[in-house]
Design an enzyme around this catalytic site. Sequence first.
Site, PDB file in Angstrom:
ATOM      1  N   LYS A 117       0.834  -1.209   0.000  1.00 49.96           N
ATOM      2  CA  LYS A 117       0.000   0.000   0.000  1.00 49.96           C
ATOM      3  C   LYS A 117       0.872   1.263   0.000  1.00 49.96           C
ATOM      4  O   LYS A 117       0.605   2.211  -0.721  1.00 49.96           O
ATOM      5  CB  LYS A 117      -0.953  -0.015   1.212  1.00 49.96           C
ATOM      6  CG  LYS A 117      -2.082  -1.037   1.041  1.00 49.96           C
ATOM      7  CD  LYS A 117      -2.899  -1.297   2.294  1.00 49.96           C
ATOM      8  CE  LYS A 117      -3.847  -2.481   2.045  1.00 49.96           C
ATOM      9  NZ  LYS A 117      -4.704  -2.838   3.156  1.00 49.96           N
ATOM     10  N   GLN A 150      -5.092  -1.789   9.287  1.00 46.74           N
ATOM     11  CA  GLN A 150      -4.951  -3.114   8.686  1.00 46.74           C
ATOM     12  C   GLN A 150      -5.531  -4.189   9.610  1.00 46.74           C
ATOM     13  O   GLN A 150      -5.248  -4.218  10.809  1.00 46.74           O
ATOM     14  CB  GLN A 150      -3.460  -3.394   8.395  1.00 46.74           C
ATOM     15  CG  GLN A 150      -3.199  -4.667   7.620  1.00 46.74           C
ATOM     16  CD  GLN A 150      -3.730  -4.642   6.185  1.00 46.74           C
ATOM     17  OE1 GLN A 150      -3.927  -3.578   5.589  1.00 46.74           O
ATOM     18  NE2 GLN A 150      -3.990  -5.805   5.628  1.00 46.74           N
ATOM     19  N   ASP A 192     -11.228   2.342   3.131  1.00 39.66           N
ATOM     20  CA  ASP A 192     -11.467   0.893   3.042  1.00 39.66           C
ATOM     21  C   ASP A 192     -12.944   0.607   2.763  1.00 39.66           C
ATOM     22  O   ASP A 192     -13.296  -0.501   2.351  1.00 39.66           O
ATOM     23  CB  ASP A 192     -11.112   0.221   4.376  1.00 39.66           C
ATOM     24  CG  ASP A 192      -9.778  -0.512   4.336  1.00 39.66           C
ATOM     25  OD1 ASP A 192      -9.369  -0.933   3.240  1.00 39.66           O
ATOM     26  OD2 ASP A 192      -9.174  -0.660   5.409  1.00 39.66           O
TER      27      ASP A 192
HETATM   28  N1  GUN Z   1      -6.919  -7.158   5.749  1.00 40.86           N
HETATM   29  C1  GUN Z   1      -7.102  -7.893   4.625  1.00 40.86           C
HETATM   30  N2  GUN Z   1      -7.606  -7.108   3.640  1.00 40.86           N
HETATM   31  C2  GUN Z   1      -7.744  -5.870   4.163  1.00 40.86           C
HETATM   32  C3  GUN Z   1      -8.194  -4.637   3.629  1.00 40.86           C
HETATM   33  O1  GUN Z   1      -8.612  -4.527   2.477  1.00 40.86           O
HETATM   34  N3  GUN Z   1      -8.178  -3.577   4.485  1.00 40.86           N
HETATM   35  C4  GUN Z   1      -7.743  -3.683   5.773  1.00 40.86           C
HETATM   36  N4  GUN Z   1      -7.781  -2.578   6.517  1.00 40.86           N
HETATM   37  N5  GUN Z   1      -7.312  -4.815   6.289  1.00 40.86           N
HETATM   38  C5  GUN Z   1      -7.311  -5.906   5.489  1.00 40.86           C
END
Ligand code: GUN
Length: 291
Positions: A52, A96, A119
């Site tokens: 990211k 996350q 998200d």
């Molecule tokens: N854990 C697995 N996929 C994601 C996601 O798309 N966003 C977040 N915040 N955590 C995750």
Amino acid sequence: MQLLDGKKIAGAIKLEIRDEVQKIKEHGGKIPHLAAVLVGHDGGSETYVAYKIKDCEEVGFKSSLIRYEDDVTEVQLLNKIEELNADTDLDGFIVQLPLPEHISEQKIIEAIDPKKDVDGFHATNVGRMVIGLPTFVSATPFGIMELIKRYDIETKGKNCIVVGRSQIVGRPISILLSQKGVDATVTVAHSRTKNIKELCASADILIAALGSPGFVSKDMVKEGAVVIDVGTTRVPSKETKSGFRLKGDVLFKEVAQKCSFITPVPGGVGPMTRVSLLSNTLLAAKKKIYS
Ligand code: GUN
């Protein structure tokens, strides 16, 4: 059979975003800024967050990484979220997941200002998606819809089976595909669904999002179907530097012979998910969702 090349499409979208950032810079505007909060040292989460941050750099966004050890308290995390909500330089942020067991994920998600919830996990944003208002759609369903659009795949009146009912993939993609203008007829199948093989074999569009490697075999796919594989299970491998490789929910080799379009793993839905977070951050920076 045509490959739904998520890597290629995501690359093109990244260039579009990079061009927009360049234009913003030229006009003296504020550079989009994304922050990621990472708790602990889970291997998968470390990798995803590193991607990211790298993606942000590639398109010219500002990014911040906020790290905590596993023993961070819920209150400490909630205080940080309050701070991030109030930070006027920050357009969006993510926490996350998964979080350690002593922290309520739901409480954390609900503490995020929906205007910064890139998200798309906050109940307000999920609700807005359900009733068709502008919103941050979570990255994987956003990416799948974009892939379908960019390959001009017909959805109107198509029989679509979504296998898996997770909050972040199965459920939202089923809603998006049945929305007015997309117009698919959607069935959500799950672990308690009867005759799942026969049901899958009736799909014009089959979305496999159950996280069970190799679950979909060729006998479960209709001739000419569109197959979208959301599975990304990490399995040990001696052939890669990282020591693992990603395995999809679909037996690619045998299913590919039967379908009209199929996503590979890796290189299908994964890159589209990654780029969709950038798209949401740009939307947040441009105040496109909540004006
Ligand atoms: N854990 C697995 N996929 C994601 C996601 O798309 N966003 C977040 N915040 N955590 C995750």
